[in-house]
Design a protein around this motif. Structure first.
Motif, PDB file in Angstrom:
ATOM      1  N   MET A  61       0.828  -1.202   0.000  1.00 62.38           N
ATOM      2  CA  MET A  61       0.000   0.000   0.000  1.00 62.38           C
ATOM      3  C   MET A  61       0.864   1.255   0.000  1.00 62.38           C
ATOM      4  SD  MET A  61      -3.146  -0.944   2.558  1.00 62.38           S
ATOM      5  CE  MET A  61      -2.070  -1.197   3.964  1.00 62.38           C
ATOM      6  N   CYS A  62       0.474   2.223  -0.800  1.00 59.30           N
ATOM      7  CA  CYS A  62       1.209   3.480  -0.874  1.00 59.30           C
ATOM      8  C   CYS A  62       1.137   4.261   0.433  1.00 59.30           C
ATOM      9  CB  CYS A  62       0.669   4.341  -2.024  1.00 59.30           C
ATOM     10  SG  CYS A  62       0.856   3.600  -3.665  1.00 59.30           S
ATOM     11  N   CYS A  63       0.079   4.045   1.223  1.00 56.46           N
ATOM     12  CA  CYS A  63      -0.083   4.803   2.457  1.00 56.46           C
ATOM     13  C   CYS A  63       0.916   4.396   3.527  1.00 56.46           C
ATOM     14  CB  CYS A  63      -1.506   4.656   2.991  1.00 56.46           C
ATOM     15  SG  CYS A  63      -2.009   2.945   3.270  1.00 56.46           S
ATOM     16  N   LEU A  64       1.671   3.299   3.330  1.00 57.05           N
ATOM     17  CA  LEU A  64       2.726   2.952   4.278  1.00 57.05           C
ATOM     18  C   LEU A  64       3.815   4.019   4.309  1.00 57.05           C
ATOM     19  CD1 LEU A  64       3.171  -0.873   3.566  1.00 57.05           C
ATOM     20  CD2 LEU A  64       1.952   0.179   5.463  1.00 57.05           C
ATOM     21  N   LYS A  65       3.904   4.790   3.241  1.00 52.16           N
ATOM     22  CA  LYS A  65       4.919   5.835   3.153  1.00 52.16           C
ATOM     23  C   LYS A  65       4.521   7.080   3.930  1.00 52.16           C
ATOM     24  CE  LYS A  65       8.664   7.596   1.139  1.00 52.16           C
ATOM     25  NZ  LYS A  65      10.032   7.048   1.289  1.00 52.16           N
ATOM     26  N   TYR A  66       3.241   7.269   4.190  1.00 50.64           N
ATOM     27  CA  TYR A  66       2.778   8.522   4.774  1.00 50.64           C
ATOM     28  C   TYR A  66       3.326   8.731   6.179  1.00 50.64           C
ATOM     29  CZ  TYR A  66      -0.619   8.278   0.959  1.00 50.64           C
ATOM     30  OH  TYR A  66      -1.211   8.184  -0.266  1.00 50.64           O
ATOM     31  N   GLU A  67       3.169   7.742   7.080  1.00 49.17           N
ATOM     32  CA  GLU A  67       3.526   7.895   8.485  1.00 49.17           C
ATOM     33  C   GLU A  67       4.899   7.333   8.829  1.00 49.17           C
ATOM     34  OE1 GLU A  67       0.485   6.097  10.771  1.00 49.17           O
ATOM     35  OE2 GLU A  67      -1.102   7.460  10.109  1.00 49.17           O
ATOM     36  N   HIS A  68       5.609   6.819   7.839  1.00 50.92           N
ATOM     37  CA  HIS A  68       6.916   6.216   8.144  1.00 50.92           C
ATOM     38  C   HIS A  68       7.907   7.215   8.740  1.00 50.92           C
ATOM     39  CE1 HIS A  68      10.878   4.291   6.964  1.00 50.92           C
ATOM     40  NE2 HIS A  68      10.318   3.419   7.758  1.00 50.92           N
ATOM     41  N   PRO A  69       8.022   8.465   8.253  1.00 50.08           N
ATOM     42  CA  PRO A  69       8.945   9.408   8.915  1.00 50.08           C
ATOM     43  C   PRO A  69       8.596   9.651  10.372  1.00 50.08           C
ATOM     44  CG  PRO A  69       8.326  10.213   6.745  1.00 50.08           C
ATOM     45  CD  PRO A  69       7.439   9.039   7.025  1.00 50.08           C
ATOM     46  N   LEU A  70       7.320   9.656  10.728  1.00 52.06           N
ATOM     47  CA  LEU A  70       6.922   9.840  12.123  1.00 52.06           C
ATOM     48  C   LEU A  70       7.407   8.687  12.991  1.00 52.06           C
ATOM     49  CD1 LEU A  70       5.308  11.420  14.255  1.00 52.06           C
ATOM     50  CD2 LEU A  70       3.300  10.108  13.580  1.00 52.06           C
ATOM     51  N   TYR A  71       7.303   7.452  12.492  1.00 55.97           N
ATOM     52  CA  TYR A  71       7.776   6.297  13.248  1.00 55.97           C
ATOM     53  C   TYR A  71       9.297   6.320  13.371  1.00 55.97           C
ATOM     54  CZ  TYR A  71       3.258   3.924  13.445  1.00 55.97           C
ATOM     55  OH  TYR A  71       1.960   3.587  13.742  1.00 55.97           O
ATOM     56  N   GLN A  72       9.992   6.739  12.348  1.00 54.40           N
ATOM     57  CA  GLN A  72      11.444   6.818  12.423  1.00 54.40           C
ATOM     58  C   GLN A  72      11.884   7.823  13.484  1.00 54.40           C
ATOM     59  OE1 GLN A  72      12.436   7.648   8.279  1.00 54.40           O
ATOM     60  NE2 GLN A  72      13.320   5.601   8.070  1.00 54.40           N
ATOM     61  N   GLU A  73      11.243   8.966  13.535  1.00 56.19           N
ATOM     62  CA  GLU A  73      11.593   9.973  14.535  1.00 56.19           C
ATOM     63  C   GLU A  73      11.284   9.480  15.944  1.00 56.19           C
ATOM     64  OE1 GLU A  73      10.352  14.555  15.755  1.00 56.19           O
ATOM     65  OE2 GLU A  73       9.458  13.561  14.012  1.00 56.19           O
ATOM     66  N   PHE A  74      10.152   8.802  16.112  1.00 54.31           N
ATOM     67  CA  PHE A  74       9.782   8.314  17.434  1.00 54.31           C
ATOM     68  C   PHE A  74      10.765   7.237  17.908  1.00 54.31           C
ATOM     69  CE2 PHE A  74       7.567   5.598  20.410  1.00 54.31           C
ATOM     70  CZ  PHE A  74       6.866   6.486  21.213  1.00 54.31           C
ATOM     71  N   ASN A  75      11.108   6.290  17.046  1.00 49.49           N
ATOM     72  CA  ASN A  75      12.011   5.205  17.441  1.00 49.49           C
ATOM     73  C   ASN A  75      13.413   5.721  17.733  1.00 49.49           C
ATOM     74  OD1 ASN A  75       9.963   3.296  17.116  1.00 49.49           O
ATOM     75  ND2 ASN A  75      10.463   2.945  14.964  1.00 49.49           N
ATOM     76  N   ALA A  76      13.796   6.828  17.115  1.00 54.55           N
ATOM     77  CA  ALA A  76      15.132   7.374  17.360  1.00 54.55           C
ATOM     78  C   ALA A  76      15.239   8.081  18.707  1.00 54.55           C
ATOM     79  CB  ALA A  76      15.516   8.333  16.232  1.00 54.55           C
ATOM     80  N   LYS A  77      14.133   8.623  19.211  1.00 55.97           N
ATOM     81  CA  LYS A  77      14.171   9.397  20.445  1.00 55.97           C
ATOM     82  C   LYS A  77      13.593   8.658  21.641  1.00 55.97           C
ATOM     83  CE  LYS A  77      13.865  13.851  18.051  1.00 55.97           C
ATOM     84  NZ  LYS A  77      13.105  15.121  17.917  1.00 55.97           N
ATOM     85  N   ALA A  78      12.661   7.750  21.441  1.00 56.32           N
ATOM     86  CA  ALA A  78      12.010   7.057  22.554  1.00 56.32           C
ATOM     87  C   ALA A  78      12.903   5.937  23.071  1.00 56.32           C
ATOM     88  CB  ALA A  78      10.660   6.501  22.114  1.00 56.32           C
ATOM     89  N   PRO A  79      12.813   5.564  24.356  1.00 58.93           N
ATOM     90  CA  PRO A  79      13.583   4.427  24.881  1.00 58.93           C
ATOM     91  C   PRO A  79      13.118   3.117  24.273  1.00 58.93           C
ATOM     92  CG  PRO A  79      12.036   5.248  26.520  1.00 58.93           C
ATOM     93  CD  PRO A  79      12.016   6.240  25.402  1.00 58.93           C
ATOM     94  N   GLN A  80      14.066   2.237  24.028  1.00 56.62           N
ATOM     95  CA  GLN A  80      13.761   0.962  23.403  1.00 56.62           C
ATOM     96  C   GLN A  80      13.039   0.039  24.377  1.00 56.62           C
ATOM     97  OE1 GLN A  80      14.260   0.472  20.187  1.00 56.62           O
ATOM     98  NE2 GLN A  80      15.201   2.502  19.993  1.00 56.62           N
ATOM     99  N   VAL A  81      12.410  -1.004  23.830  1.00 56.01           N
ATOM    100  CA  VAL A  81      11.716  -1.985  24.652  1.00 56.01           C
ATOM    101  C   VAL A  81      12.735  -2.724  25.516  1.00 56.01           C
ATOM    102  CG1 VAL A  81      10.280  -4.050  24.610  1.00 56.01           C
ATOM    103  CG2 VAL A  81       9.890  -2.233  22.941  1.00 56.01           C
ATOM    104  N   GLY A  82      12.419  -2.851  26.819  1.00 53.85           N
ATOM    105  CA  GLY A  82      13.327  -3.489  27.763  1.00 53.85           C
ATOM    106  C   GLY A  82      14.189  -2.520  28.531  1.00 53.85           C
ATOM    107  N   THR A  83      14.077  -1.228  28.256  1.00 56.44           N
ATOM    108  CA  THR A  83      14.871  -0.225  28.950  1.00 56.44           C
ATOM    109  C   THR A  83      14.207   0.154  30.263  1.00 56.44           C
ATOM    110  OG1 THR A  83      15.585   0.627  26.801  1.00 56.44           O
ATOM    111  CG2 THR A  83      15.978   2.027  28.729  1.00 56.44           C
ATOM    112  N   ALA A  84      15.008   0.238  31.336  1.00 59.19           N
ATOM    113  CA  ALA A  84      14.498   0.667  32.636  1.00 59.19           C
ATOM    114  C   ALA A  84      14.367   2.179  32.645  1.00 59.19           C
ATOM    115  CB  ALA A  84      15.428   0.202  33.750  1.00 59.19           C
TER     116      ALA A  84
END
Length: 336
Positions: free
Chosen positions: A202-225
């Motif tokens: 689906m072409c709409c997978l491209k719409y929100e991908h930059p938002l997920y990239q920014e969130f994953n770069a700044k948010a703590p990873q799973v398993g982090t205290a």
């Protein structure tokens, strides 16, 4: 001023410069094309826009009764040509699927031209098919093979979201979409769930991908205290649309959704330092060295002089150490 027209109902919008004309919504207007002016429906009346837009094609005017009659005849010819093309392809036994028909009768270099858009799994030898179609339709034939995405754009349809296809309404170019985008968005890698009407991603997978990239770069990873307002815990999930992090508390074991700003270390360091940042040095009271050395009754000098005197006192602190060294040397001489 800018206006928008569409050649098909619920089709893609094309923007024009109305010029001296002021059509209303629903009026038929003439749109300049490579094959001559074509009839389209006005879906957005001329309006003033805040930004100046240049390079738009100029509207050729309001469609007359003759233009509307010619457009209706072309629609009927396209429908007849589609039926004849499907029947001829079936007779030749070619693995082709007719996607669309375009009928042109106003180009100066040709009297009548029928453009047949088709899709096929591989290249097809359609030389004999072209001769038979030209004989049946009594016009010049042009065959154009299109891909899966272009096929969905020409035919139109409804996507998994329940709305009209993006490629058939507003998308101009197809941007590359990869499975990595679905993984970053925690979507199931089931082809039936992440594929569109064309069978591709689906072409709409491209719409929100930059938002997920920014969130994953700044948010703590799973398993982090992390530390939260409700207590210490461990990150067990992310919720990107709401900008929150799911944390399992260590004390009670329950899960709570906390804002990303509440669990990120820069926010915690900022709150711990008060009004100063973690990188700023601690603020010390301004006390001049003169006030500690000068006897009472002597006015303190400015800070600049105090700094000079403070540096001058450094050798004075080392003098007793030098005296002790000399005293030890003196004591050692008689023994020698």
């Amino acid at each position: 001023m800018v206006m928008a027209v569409s050649f098909e109902r619920y089709g893609r919008l094309y923007y024009l410069d109305p010029g001296e004309f002021r059509p209303r919504v629903g009026d038929k207007v003439l749109v300049p094309t490579d094959d001559g002016p074509e009839v389209a429906e006005c879906v957005w009346a001329p309006q003033y826009v805040t930004e100046e837009v240049g390079g738009l094609p100029l509207c050729d005017g309001i469609a007359t009764a003759a233009d509307l009659e010619r457009d209706e005849q072309n629609r009927q010819r396209r429908a007849d040509a589609r039926v004849i093309a499907k029947r001829t392809i079936r007779q030749h036994g070619l693995p082709m699927k007719v996607v669309g028909i375009d009928f042109v009768d106003r180009r100066p270099d040709v009297d009548q031209l029928v453009i047949v858009y088709f899709s096929a799994p591989h290249r097809v030898d359609f030389r004999e098919l072209v001769r038979d179609l030209a004989r049946a339709l009594r016009a010049r034939i042009e065959l154009r093979q299109v891909g899966a995405r272009d096929e969905a754009r020409l035919q139109g349809g409804i996507g998994p979201c329940g709305r009209d296809l993006c490629c058939a309404t507003f998308l101009k170019d197809f941007e590359p979409v990869s499975v990595r985008m679905a993984k970053d968005q925690d979507l199931p890698l089931n082809p039936l769930k992440i594929s569109g009407a064309c069978g591709r991603l689906m072409c709409c997978l491209k719409y929100e991908h930059p938002l997920y990239q920014e969130f994953n770069a700044k948010a703590p990873q799973v398993g982090t205290a992390v530390e939260t307002p409700a207590g210490d815990g461990v990150v067990v999930g992310h919720n990107v649309p709401s900008d929150t992090v799911v944390v399992r508390l260590a004390a009670s074991g329950r899960r709570c959704a906390c804002s990303r700003a509440d669990v990120c270390s820069p926010r915690q360091q900022y709150e711990a330092s008060g009004t100063t940042t973690s990188d700023a040095p601690p603020v010390m009271p301004e006390v001049s060295a003169v006030s500690q050395v000068e006897p009472p009754g002597v006015p303190a000098e400015p800070d600049v002089q105090g700094e000079v005197q403070e540096t001058a006192e450094e050798p004075r602190k080392r003098k007793p150490r030098r005296r002790r060294r000399l005293h030890h040397d003196d004591e050692g001489d008689p023994q020698q």
